[in-house]
Design a protein around this motif. Structure first.
Motif, mmCIF file in Angstrom:
data_model
loop_
_atom_site.group_PDB
_atom_site.id
_atom_site.type_symbol
_atom_site.label_atom_id
_atom_site.label_comp_id
_atom_site.label_asym_id
_atom_site.label_seq_id
_atom_site.Cartn_x
_atom_site.Cartn_y
_atom_site.Cartn_z
ATOM 1 N N LEU A 1 8.195 -4.424 6.093
ATOM 2 C CA LEU A 1 7.345 -5.095 5.108
ATOM 3 C C LEU A 1 5.935 -5.311 5.640
ATOM 4 C CD1 LEU A 1 9.891 -7.628 3.617
ATOM 5 C CD2 LEU A 1 8.626 -5.902 2.331
ATOM 6 N N ALA A 2 5.822 -5.622 6.924
ATOM 7 C CA ALA A 2 4.497 -5.814 7.526
ATOM 8 C C ALA A 2 3.665 -4.542 7.408
ATOM 9 C CB ALA A 2 4.633 -6.222 8.985
ATOM 10 N N VAL A 3 4.277 -3.406 7.655
ATOM 11 C CA VAL A 3 3.571 -2.125 7.549
ATOM 12 C C VAL A 3 3.219 -1.838 6.092
ATOM 13 C CG1 VAL A 3 3.823 0.371 7.840
ATOM 14 C CG2 VAL A 3 4.566 -1.177 9.656
ATOM 15 N N ARG A 4 4.189 -1.993 5.197
ATOM 16 C CA ARG A 4 3.951 -1.719 3.774
ATOM 17 C C ARG A 4 2.869 -2.606 3.183
ATOM 18 N NH1 ARG A 4 9.428 -2.305 0.984
ATOM 19 N NH2 ARG A 4 10.459 -1.905 2.931
ATOM 20 N N LYS A 5 2.871 -3.876 3.573
ATOM 21 C CA LYS A 5 1.926 -4.840 3.003
ATOM 22 C C LYS A 5 0.598 -4.889 3.753
ATOM 23 C CE LYS A 5 4.304 -7.162 -0.206
ATOM 24 N NZ LYS A 5 3.780 -7.375 -1.539
#
Length: 119
Positions: free
Chosen positions: A98-102
């Motif tokens: 999620l950190a990468v996606r967001k």
């Protein structure tokens, strides 16, 4: 915080059970309070949104909600992740994805990642 300013940065963290963010109103209220604390701080970093991330039903959905609240309110995250010795724990992996996606890299602290030793 003022006494230690310049030597160490202390932050408040709303360390909250992840399930509480599943309630739309409670989650929003917590995020707004953390944002209010930051708005009163000259550097805007007095507080972070926090949660306990255990093995949990609908974990990814709840994490997405937490990330959405952080993103919407310009907040960092401070997470206690996978506090247990379970090889099937997936909280840290989901947080990283999620950190990468967001695009929130560098704004998330993860601690208590005990399950890593079993994985």
């Amino acid at each position: 915080r003022e006494e230690w300013a310049g030597r160490i940065e202390l932050q408040c963290v709303s360390l909250t059970p992840l399930d509480l963010f599943d309630d739309a109103f409670a989650g929003e209220d917590i995020a707004l309070e953390v944002a209010r604390v930051n708005a009163a701080d000259p550097r805007g970093r007095a507080a972070s949104l926090g949660a306990f991330i255990y093995r949990n039903d609908r974990l990814e959905e709840k994490l997405r909600r937490l990330f959405d609240l952080a993103e919407k309110n310009g907040l960092g995250l401070d997470l206690h992740v996978d506090e247990g010795l379970h090889a099937d724990a997936e909280g840290l992996r989901l947080v990283a994805e999620l950190a990468v996606r967001k695009g929130l890299a560098g704004r998330i602290a993860c601690s208590h990642c005990c399950s890593l030793s079993m994985q």
